[in-house]
Scaffold this motif. Structure first.
Motif, PDB file in Angstrom:
ATOM      1  N   LEU A  13     -10.957   2.051  -6.345  1.00 46.29           N
ATOM      2  CA  LEU A  13     -10.284   1.268  -5.295  1.00 46.29           C
ATOM      3  C   LEU A  13      -8.786   1.593  -5.293  1.00 46.29           C
ATOM      4  N   ASP A  14      -8.419   2.698  -4.671  1.00 45.44           N
ATOM      5  CA  ASP A  14      -6.990   3.036  -4.617  1.00 45.44           C
ATOM      6  C   ASP A  14      -6.309   2.187  -3.551  1.00 45.44           C
ATOM      7  N   MET A  15      -4.987   2.074  -3.665  1.00 44.21           N
ATOM      8  CA  MET A  15      -4.238   1.145  -2.813  1.00 44.21           C
ATOM      9  C   MET A  15      -4.335   1.501  -1.314  1.00 44.21           C
ATOM     10  N   ALA A  16      -4.228   2.772  -0.980  1.00 44.90           N
ATOM     11  CA  ALA A  16      -4.260   3.138   0.445  1.00 44.90           C
ATOM     12  C   ALA A  16      -5.614   2.762   1.061  1.00 44.90           C
ATOM     13  N   THR A  17      -6.693   2.984   0.313  1.00 39.80           N
ATOM     14  CA  THR A  17      -8.033   2.618   0.801  1.00 39.80           C
ATOM     15  C   THR A  17      -8.126   1.109   0.956  1.00 39.80           C
ATOM     16  N   CYS A  18      -7.599   0.394  -0.040  1.00 42.29           N
ATOM     17  CA  CYS A  18      -7.705  -1.067  -0.008  1.00 42.29           C
ATOM     18  C   CYS A  18      -6.921  -1.638   1.184  1.00 42.29           C
ATOM     19  N   ILE A  19      -5.775  -1.043   1.492  1.00 44.77           N
ATOM     20  CA  ILE A  19      -4.993  -1.517   2.644  1.00 44.77           C
ATOM     21  C   ILE A  19      -5.818  -1.343   3.934  1.00 44.77           C
ATOM     22  N   LYS A  20      -6.515  -0.220   4.051  1.00 44.18           N
ATOM     23  CA  LYS A  20      -7.374  -0.004   5.233  1.00 44.18           C
ATOM     24  C   LYS A  20      -8.481  -1.061   5.293  1.00 44.18           C
ATOM     25  N   LEU A  21      -9.092  -1.347   4.136  1.00 42.94           N
ATOM     26  CA  LEU A  21     -10.159  -2.357   4.095  1.00 42.94           C
ATOM     27  C   LEU A  21      -9.616  -3.733   4.490  1.00 42.94           C
ATOM     28  N   MET A  22      -8.399  -4.054   4.043  1.00 39.78           N
ATOM     29  CA  MET A  22      -7.820  -5.371   4.378  1.00 39.78           C
ATOM     30  C   MET A  22      -7.543  -5.474   5.878  1.00 39.78           C
ATOM     31  N   ARG A  23      -7.098  -4.390   6.484  1.00 38.20           N
ATOM     32  CA  ARG A  23      -6.886  -4.406   7.941  1.00 38.20           C
ATOM     33  C   ARG A  23      -8.209  -4.720   8.644  1.00 38.20           C
ATOM     34  N   GLU A  24      -9.291  -4.062   8.178  1.00 33.39           N
ATOM     35  CA  GLU A  24     -10.606  -4.270   8.782  1.00 33.39           C
ATOM     36  C   GLU A  24     -11.063  -5.720   8.591  1.00 33.39           C
ATOM     37  N   GLY A 135       4.376  -9.105 -13.638  1.00 37.93           N
ATOM     38  CA  GLY A 135       3.013  -9.025 -14.172  1.00 37.93           C
ATOM     39  C   GLY A 135       2.128  -8.097 -13.354  1.00 37.93           C
ATOM     40  N   ALA A 136       0.830  -8.401 -13.371  1.00 36.13           N
ATOM     41  CA  ALA A 136      -0.139  -7.551 -12.676  1.00 36.13           C
ATOM     42  C   ALA A 136       0.162  -7.464 -11.180  1.00 36.13           C
ATOM     43  N   GLN A 137       0.592  -8.566 -10.592  1.00 39.04           N
ATOM     44  CA  GLN A 137       0.868  -8.545  -9.144  1.00 39.04           C
ATOM     45  C   GLN A 137       2.126  -7.736  -8.817  1.00 39.04           C
ATOM     46  N   ALA A 138       3.074  -7.676  -9.737  1.00 38.49           N
ATOM     47  CA  ALA A 138       4.246  -6.818  -9.486  1.00 38.49           C
ATOM     48  C   ALA A 138       3.782  -5.371  -9.391  1.00 38.49           C
ATOM     49  N   ARG A 139       2.867  -4.976 -10.260  1.00 39.00           N
ATOM     50  CA  ARG A 139       2.362  -3.592 -10.237  1.00 39.00           C
ATOM     51  C   ARG A 139       1.592  -3.326  -8.940  1.00 39.00           C
ATOM     52  N   SER A 140       0.755  -4.272  -8.573  1.00 40.18           N
ATOM     53  CA  SER A 140      -0.035  -4.107  -7.343  1.00 40.18           C
ATOM     54  C   SER A 140       0.875  -4.079  -6.103  1.00 40.18           C
ATOM     55  N   HIS A 141       1.895  -4.938  -6.107  1.00 38.43           N
ATOM     56  CA  HIS A 141       2.788  -4.995  -4.940  1.00 38.43           C
ATOM     57  C   HIS A 141       3.686  -3.767  -4.838  1.00 38.43           C
ATOM     58  N   LEU A 142       4.159  -3.258  -5.960  1.00 39.46           N
ATOM     59  CA  LEU A 142       4.986  -2.048  -5.879  1.00 39.46           C
ATOM     60  C   LEU A 142       4.145  -0.907  -5.294  1.00 39.46           C
ATOM     61  N   ALA A 143       2.912  -0.778  -5.769  1.00 42.21           N
ATOM     62  CA  ALA A 143       2.040   0.277  -5.234  1.00 42.21           C
ATOM     63  C   ALA A 143       1.850   0.106  -3.724  1.00 42.21           C
ATOM     64  N   ALA A 144       1.601  -1.135  -3.299  1.00 43.66           N
ATOM     65  CA  ALA A 144       1.343  -1.386  -1.873  1.00 43.66           C
ATOM     66  C   ALA A 144       2.582  -1.146  -1.014  1.00 43.66           C
ATOM     67  N   MET A 145       3.741  -1.611  -1.503  1.00 48.29           N
ATOM     68  CA  MET A 145       4.971  -1.452  -0.704  1.00 48.29           C
ATOM     69  C   MET A 145       5.295   0.029  -0.528  1.00 48.29           C
ATOM     70  N   LEU A 146       5.016   0.835  -1.557  1.00 46.95           N
ATOM     71  CA  LEU A 146       5.331   2.265  -1.446  1.00 46.95           C
ATOM     72  C   LEU A 146       4.342   2.992  -0.538  1.00 46.95           C
TER      73      LEU A 146
END
Ligand SMILES: NC(=O)c1ccc[n+]([C@@H]2O[C@H](COP(=O)([O-])OP(=O)(O)OC[C@H]3O[C@@H](n4cnc5c(N)ncnc54)[C@H](O)[C@@H]3O)[C@@H](O)[C@H]2O)c1
Length: 314
Positions: A13-24, A135-146
């Motif tokens: 579940l890479d971030m770019a794929t997950c962003i597409k899934l969330m849009r859907e 924490g974990a969400q900082a890591r997830s959010h940095l990945a998503a913002m980039l």
């Protein structure tokens, strides 16, 4: 039956794929094809919780639920405080297909949803990102913002535990080759930031209007009950406010319910949902001066669509 454990879920579940899934998923929820009742949380002895978050995806093929325990006394032991699976069923006969680790899904999808919100609401060329909580969400959010704003040039991070912020900064600089500055307080972390993510379980609001630059976008993620929040009432009142789901915000979001009870905002203060922005039903930023605020509660449809991807590959 397929079981996708945490390691495999993280690999797939890479971030770019997950962003597409969330849009859907968020678009389907908005147009009514996907459905989810409000989640139910059962109280167990000793303050422990057992949660059930079902969703029908509206794709005609799958439905499911996140089934999760929260045992806070596990903190600091070999057991995580939250454990469970997202369970996936097929829609023809209703049979169980498989399940995927819900910890990894929750971690990645939460950043991904903020990624969708940021893409829709933040200014086009932000320079500075501020993360509160390391924490974990900082890591997830940095990945998503980039993923959604790859031109970001600077990151600042603040955590009440400086060693956590320092560790996060070192790891992130190595991973993304972007300067990450450890701030000594929230005010200096958010100074001049174009995007701010609040990612802490703080009991009290700490992000103040006077510290936030005009035009900033805020993802308020850390709290999700009627009595907890990270953003002050004055800042909520000065912002254009967006929900992941409006009904859930009206029932569960301290960031909305507290300033509402204080008479600082009205029901009309909610400008729409992320799905509403995706489907063109809600109006987004109206100028480069607006402060936009996305308040995330977390939705079953987000979990179940990730579970479908991990279990069924679609
Ligand atoms: N809205 C959602 O859908 C959603 C989803 C997942 C997690 N969350 C919430 O987001 C928050 C962060 O989750 P996580 O997995 O990163 O947790 P975590 O425990 O990995 O990290 C939280 C960090 O915040 C720091 N912190 C605590 N209080 C602080 C404060 N007042 N100021 C600055 N830093 C502070 C802690 O030291 C810790 O490093 C939690 O409250 C979690 O429940 C929300």
């Amino acid at each position: 039956m397929i079981v996708v454990e945490a390691k495999q879920a993280r690999e797939k579940l890479d971030m770019a794929t997950c962003i597409k899934l969330m849009r859907e998923g968020l678009s389907a929820l908005e147009d009514g094809s996907a459905m989810q009742p409000l989640r139910s949380v059962n109280k167990l002895p000793h303050g422990n919780l057992f949660g059930f978050m079902p969703a029908y995806l509206g794709d005609g093929n799958y439905f499911g639920a996140k089934v999760i325990t929260a045992f806070h006394a596990n903190a600091g032991t070999e057991y995580p405080s939250h454990m469970g699976y997202v369970m996936i069923f097929e829609s023809v006969h209703g049979s169980f297909v498989g399940m995927a680790d819900c910890g990894v899904i929750t971690e990645i999808r939460t950043g991904a949803v903020s990624g969708v919100a940021t893409d829709l609401l933040a200014v086009r060329n932000p320079k500075k990102l501020a993360l509160i909580g390391a924490g974990a969400q900082a890591r997830s959010h940095l990945a998503a913002m980039l993923v959604v704003r790859p031109g970001l040039q600077q990151v600042s991070v603040y955590d009440i535990r400086p060693e956590a912020a320092q560790k996060f900064a070192e790891e992130s600089e190595e991973k993304y080759h972007i300067p990450v500055q450890v701030a000594s307080d929230v005010e200096s972390a958010v100074r001049d930031a174009d995007i701010i993510c609040t990612l802490t379980p703080s009991k009290d609001p700490y992000l103040k209007l006077e510290w936030v630059k005009k035009g900033a976008h805020i993802n308020a993620v850390g709290t999700f009950t009627p009595v907890t929040r990270e953003v002050t009432s004055e800042l909520v009142a000065a912002s254009r406010l967006y929900a992941d789901q409006i009904e859930a915000m009206e029932k569960e979001a301290g960031e909305y319910l507290i300033p509402l009870s204080e008479g600082l905002i009205t029901r009309e203060h909610i400008k729409g949902s992320i799905g509403g922005l995706l489907t063109g039903r809600a109006e987004g930023r109206t100028s480069d001066e607006d402060i936009t605020l996305f308040d995330a509660l977390g939705l079953a449809v987000e979990d179940v669509i990730c579970g479908r991807y991990l279990v069924c590959g679609e």
